[in-house]
Design a protein around this motif. Structure first.
Motif: not given
Length: 384
Positions: A361-383
């Motif tokens: 929660k942020e200011n009475q609202s539910v928010k996505i704080m950040q996101g980090s991911g990786e491609e499963i096939s080649n495990e390359s990291k992405e922000e």
């Protein structure tokens, strides 16, 4: 000629958070004794129609969801409502807001706003809540004249168990139904096969082909996938009077305060996974404004809207394969496994990613704080 059918059986009004379990008997009976309850205290039903949803229907659902809200009372009562004019007026059931003058309204993007009850009926299960924060928005289209017919395809929107903007599909399986759930009298009701559950009360019933509101979801048969919806055309004149001249004093419902029950809401994990799903639904619809509004202010400070949108220029579509929620203290960490169609050097390629989103929660609202991911096939990291 319409055939009136009086459901003569045990009927009860069961309200989440505060309500009554009174019993009402009618002399004439249908073949089997059935029970009808307001749609706020039954377990959720799964839609058995698993056929692929047409693109036109997906568009109707997506656009309509933005104008359907969750209504919360201080005692934990949860229901649904929908915007019907540009004054910020929301239609809902009377049993959702009974004995309340002020409520909280939560929009699809998790913004919480105050609302004032400006009209409620003692006899017809209809009420109107004015939400200043929604003033100026274009409302849902309303079918002001005429009625739905047998086997018309419909969509029921609402917040069963607090799971906001759940959608189920079905048909008009009966018309001109009459029933009583103290203190309300229902007549000329639509009987629908679209499953409805706790929290659906007050949500809109839409024509699946046009997206018009044709009814207000209000009740269901216990243990049965049969719901009932009030035709919107029957109550629109009363609703419009309240919008023009709000009631100076609201009627009381002492019979709805006799028992207090535990609130039934979706868990933090369920609400967090819904938020991530809605984020990707917005991306798929090309609605980057809504998607951007779902992320936290700290993420927005680091990433402008233009930068956010440019990150998806090469993305043709995204499908969510699985969502896994892990509650941690004051936040829920949602791991999304997705499949994306992307253009790479002029070619369309399908890639799979694992993306992690902390939700809180942020200011009475539910928010996505950040996101980090990786491609499963080649495990390359992405922000993100």
């Amino acid at each position: 000629m319409k055939r009136s059918w009086m459901i003569s059986l045990i009927v009860s009004l069961l309200i989440v958070g505060g309500g009554t379990a009174g019993v009402f008997y009618i002399l004439d009976t249908v073949p089997e004794q059935l029970a009808v309850s307001a749609v706020l205290n039954q377990p959720p039903e799964e839609d058995e129609k698993n056929a692929e949803v047409p693109k036109e229907t997906q568009d109707i659902i997506y656009e309509s969801q933005k104008l359907v809200v969750q209504i919360e009372l201080p005692d934990g009562t949860i229901g649904s409502g929908f915007l019907y004019n540009d004054k910020g007026d929301v239609i809902t059931n009377a049993h959702v807001v009974a004995n309340a003058e002020e409520v909280s309204v939560i929009t699809t993007d998790s913004k919480k706003m105050p609302g004032d009850v400006i009209g409620v009926s003692r006899d017809t299960d209809v009420a109107v809540v004015r939400v200043p924060g929604l003033e100026g928005r274009d409302p849902l289209p309303i079918r002001t004249e005429g009625y739905a017919e047998l086997l018309d395809e419909v969509l029921a929107l609402g917040s069963p168990l607090g799971l906001q903007n759940t959608v189920t599909r079905g048909e008009i399986s009966g018309v001109d139904r009459t029933l009583d759930i103290e203190p309300f009298h229902y007549e000329n009701m639509y009987q629908i096969s679209a499953p409805i559950s706790p929290g659906n009360s007050g949500g809109p019933l839409l024509d699946r082909n046009t997206g018009e509101v044709i009814g207000i979801n209000s009740a269901k048969l216990d243990e049965e996938t049969i719901g009932f919806s009030i035709p919107i055309a029957d109550v629109l004149p009363m609703v419009e009077r309240w919008s023009e001249t709000p009631m100076e004093s609201l009627p009381e419902f002492p019979e709805l305060n006799e028992q207090v029950q535990s609130p039934v809401t979706g868990t933090d994990a369920e609400q967090a996974t819904y938020m991530v799903q809605y984020f990707y639904d917005s991306i798929n619809q090309g609605d980057f404004v809504t998607a951007y509004s779902l992320i936290s202010s700290s993420w927005q400070e680091k990433t402008s809207f233009e930068e956010f949108r440019s990150g998806y220029y090469n993305t043709l579509s995204v499908s969510v394969d699985n969502l896994v929620a892990d509650p941690k203290d004051d936040q829920v960490v949602v791991t999304a496994f997705i499949t994306a169609e992307e253009t790479v050097d002029g070619e369309v390629k399908v890639k799979k990613y694992k993306v992690v989103y902390p939700i809180q929660k942020e200011n009475q609202s539910v928010k996505i704080m950040q996101g980090s991911g990786e491609e499963i096939s080649n495990e390359s990291k992405e922000e993100e």
